[in-house]
Design a protein around this motif. Structure first.
Motif, PDB file in Angstrom:
ATOM      1  N   GLU A 105      22.127  57.803  52.062  1.00 12.74           N
ATOM      2  CA  GLU A 105      21.804  58.308  53.405  1.00 12.74           C
ATOM      3  C   GLU A 105      22.736  57.741  54.467  1.00 12.74           C
ATOM      4  O   GLU A 105      23.113  58.434  55.420  1.00 12.74           O
ATOM      5  N   ALA A 106      23.109  56.470  54.303  1.00 14.35           N
ATOM      6  CA  ALA A 106      23.931  55.811  55.314  1.00 14.35           C
ATOM      7  C   ALA A 106      25.306  56.447  55.450  1.00 14.35           C
ATOM      8  O   ALA A 106      25.905  56.409  56.540  1.00 14.35           O
ATOM      9  N   ILE A 107      25.817  57.038  54.376  1.00 11.34           N
ATOM     10  CA  ILE A 107      27.139  57.676  54.452  1.00 11.34           C
ATOM     11  C   ILE A 107      27.078  58.888  55.375  1.00 11.34           C
ATOM     12  O   ILE A 107      27.895  59.042  56.286  1.00 11.34           O
ATOM     13  N   ASN A 108      26.109  59.774  55.132  1.00  6.86           N
ATOM     14  CA  ASN A 108      25.984  60.964  55.988  1.00  6.86           C
ATOM     15  C   ASN A 108      25.649  60.588  57.413  1.00  6.86           C
ATOM     16  O   ASN A 108      26.127  61.214  58.369  1.00  6.86           O
ATOM     17  N   TYR A 230      20.212  51.798  64.287  1.00  7.21           N
ATOM     18  CA  TYR A 230      21.128  51.068  63.397  1.00  7.21           C
ATOM     19  C   TYR A 230      20.347  49.995  62.655  1.00  7.21           C
ATOM     20  O   TYR A 230      20.500  48.816  62.920  1.00  7.21           O
ATOM     21  N   ARG A 231      19.531  50.359  61.709  1.00  2.37           N
ATOM     22  CA  ARG A 231      18.823  49.309  60.986  1.00  2.37           C
ATOM     23  C   ARG A 231      19.197  49.293  59.519  1.00  2.37           C
ATOM     24  O   ARG A 231      19.675  50.276  58.974  1.00  2.37           O
ATOM     25  N   ASP A 232      19.008  48.174  58.917  1.00  2.00           N
ATOM     26  CA  ASP A 232      19.257  47.840  57.508  1.00  2.00           C
ATOM     27  C   ASP A 232      20.459  48.546  56.891  1.00  2.00           C
ATOM     28  O   ASP A 232      21.594  48.220  57.196  1.00  2.00           O
ATOM     29  N   HIS A 233      20.245  49.549  56.034  1.00  2.00           N
ATOM     30  CA  HIS A 233      21.352  50.126  55.273  1.00  2.00           C
ATOM     31  C   HIS A 233      22.396  50.795  56.158  1.00  2.00           C
ATOM     32  O   HIS A 233      23.576  50.814  55.813  1.00  2.00           O
ATOM     33  N   ARG A 234      22.009  51.319  57.294  1.00  2.00           N
ATOM     34  CA  ARG A 234      22.977  51.952  58.182  1.00  2.00           C
ATOM     35  C   ARG A 234      23.902  50.918  58.812  1.00  2.00           C
ATOM     36  O   ARG A 234      25.122  51.116  58.898  1.00  2.00           O
ATOM     37  N   LEU A 235      23.322  49.839  59.265  1.00  2.00           N
ATOM     38  CA  LEU A 235      24.124  48.759  59.823  1.00  2.00           C
ATOM     39  C   LEU A 235      25.074  48.211  58.760  1.00  2.00           C
ATOM     40  O   LEU A 235      26.258  47.971  59.029  1.00  2.00           O
ATOM     41  N   GLU A 236      24.563  48.015  57.561  1.00  2.00           N
ATOM     42  CA  GLU A 236      25.401  47.528  56.467  1.00  2.00           C
ATOM     43  C   GLU A 236      26.561  48.467  56.205  1.00  2.00           C
ATOM     44  O   GLU A 236      27.708  48.031  56.030  1.00  2.00           O
ATOM     45  N   TRP A 237      26.279  49.780  56.158  1.00  2.00           N
ATOM     46  CA  TRP A 237      27.346  50.734  55.873  1.00  2.00           C
ATOM     47  C   TRP A 237      28.444  50.657  56.925  1.00  2.00           C
ATOM     48  O   TRP A 237      29.643  50.617  56.584  1.00  2.00           O
ATOM     49  N   MET A 238      28.072  50.644  58.176  1.00  2.00           N
ATOM     50  CA  MET A 238      29.080  50.642  59.233  1.00  2.00           C
ATOM     51  C   MET A 238      29.953  49.394  59.152  1.00  2.00           C
ATOM     52  O   MET A 238      31.184  49.469  59.313  1.00  2.00           O
ATOM     53  N   ILE A 239      29.339  48.246  58.886  1.00  2.00           N
ATOM     54  CA  ILE A 239      30.104  47.002  58.836  1.00  2.00           C
ATOM     55  C   ILE A 239      30.981  46.950  57.583  1.00  2.00           C
ATOM     56  O   ILE A 239      32.179  46.655  57.654  1.00  2.00           O
ATOM     57  N   SER A 241      32.153  49.283  55.828  1.00  2.00           N
ATOM     58  CA  SER A 241      33.149  50.355  55.779  1.00  2.00           C
ATOM     59  C   SER A 241      34.252  50.176  56.815  1.00  2.00           C
ATOM     60  O   SER A 241      35.158  51.009  56.912  1.00  2.00           O
ATOM     61  N   GLY A 242      34.172  49.114  57.604  1.00  2.00           N
ATOM     62  CA  GLY A 242      35.239  48.818  58.553  1.00  2.00           C
ATOM     63  C   GLY A 242      34.896  49.084  59.998  1.00  2.00           C
ATOM     64  O   GLY A 242      35.773  49.021  60.865  1.00  2.00           O
ATOM     65  N   GLY A 243      33.614  49.367  60.292  1.00  2.00           N
ATOM     66  CA  GLY A 243      33.238  49.752  61.643  1.00  2.00           C
ATOM     67  C   GLY A 243      32.509  48.695  62.436  1.00  2.00           C
ATOM     68  O   GLY A 243      31.683  49.033  63.292  1.00  2.00           O
ATOM     69  N   VAL A 244      32.812  47.409  62.202  1.00  2.00           N
ATOM     70  CA  VAL A 244      32.113  46.366  62.956  1.00  2.00           C
ATOM     71  C   VAL A 244      32.335  46.527  64.458  1.00  2.00           C
ATOM     72  O   VAL A 244      31.437  46.241  65.263  1.00  2.00           O
ATOM     73  N   GLN A 245      33.499  47.042  64.848  1.00  2.00           N
ATOM     74  CA  GLN A 245      33.761  47.235  66.276  1.00  2.00           C
ATOM     75  C   GLN A 245      32.846  48.310  66.857  1.00  2.00           C
ATOM     76  O   GLN A 245      32.455  48.234  68.034  1.00  2.00           O
TER      77      GLN A 245
END
Length: 263
Positions: A105-108, A230-239, A241-245
């Motif tokens: 889900e976090a990818i989409n 932005y909770r749990d798996h979504r936050l993890e995906w963004m970070i 995958s290179g999107g910490v900024q």
């Protein structure tokens, strides 16, 4: 009376609607106000203190979390069964659901952050899109292995395993990332989408997408008037995958949100 607090674009809510339709249970949907701005309240938040869809209300019983809702639906209306018969197969489809809910889900969701909400541009955007494509292809390979020679993820008949996959794979198709034509997964998706329960649910999602296509939504995000969760798996995906900024910018601009405190 069955009421489902819903947003048609939520794959979590879609799972529950497909299940109810497979069971032949009539229900009404309500779309809570304040979701986009992070200001949901009232009966909806009483039913789901996490302030996210779906939440199900049935004869005064209030249930949140899509997996627990599916379990309630299966317990309340056991026929036709959506879970396979054997304990091993039940565990297998529940693991598939868990992977789809907390990894796929976090990818989409991340792709929506970029395409609809303007979270990244330039090199950062290219990096996140490339990672999403790579990850989606990896999950397609995993799903093909889970499907094996079965006609359905559930086994011989459509069920829990299938309704747990179809909203997410349809979401990838919507983001321009379909599985290979002629693959087992592609053929399965065509069969699943032909089912009335899935077709009705997917049509509702399409109508909602067309109705909510606001040209200025990215600007609303920048102004902090639209806050994405932005909770749990979504936050993890963004970070990862290179999107910490993206996260840091969202915190600075107050246009991302997390689960509310319970009270």
């Amino acid at each position: 009376m069955i009421t489902l607090y819903d947003h048609p674009l939520s794959p979590y809510a879609q799972k529950c609607k497909i299940a109810l339709r497979e069971k032949g249970q009539a229900f009404e949907t309500q779309m809570p106000g304040g979701l986009g701005a992070g200001g949901a309240q009232g009966d909806f938040v009483r039913a789901n203190p996490r302030a996210e869809v779906p939440a199900l209300v049935h004869d005064g019983v209030e249930i949140f979390d899509s997996t627990i809702i599916l379990e309630y639906i299966e317990d309340a209306w056991p026929t036709p069964a959506l879970l396979p018969a054997s304990p091993a197969d039940r565990a297998r489809v529940r693991m598939i659901e868990e992977v789809m809910d907390t990894h796929y889900e976090a990818i989409n969701w991340g792709l929506s952050e970029i395409a609809w909400f303007g979270r990244a541009e330039g090199e950062l955007r290219d990096t996140l899109l490339a990672r999403a494509t790579e990850q989606t292809n990896g999950f397609y390979a995993w799903l093909e292995a889970q499907l094996g020679d079965r006609p359905w993820f559930n086994g011989e008949t459509f069920g829990w395993g299938d309704l747990s996959v179809v909203p997410y794979v349809n979401g990838s198709v919507g983001h321009g990332r379909p599985s290979a034509k002629g693959s087992k997964l592609s053929d399965w998706l065509a069969r699943a989408n032909a089912r009335p329960s899935v077709a009705a649910t997917t049509a509702e999602a399409g109508q909602a997408a067309a109705a909510s296509a606001m040209p200025n939504v990215a600007e609303l995000v920048k102004q902090g008037l639209f806050k994405r969760e932005y909770r749990d798996h979504r936050l993890e995906w963004m970070i990862k995958s290179g999107g910490v900024q993206v996260v840091l910018d969202g915190l600075a601009r107050d246009n991302i949100r997390f689960s509310p405190d319970f009270s």
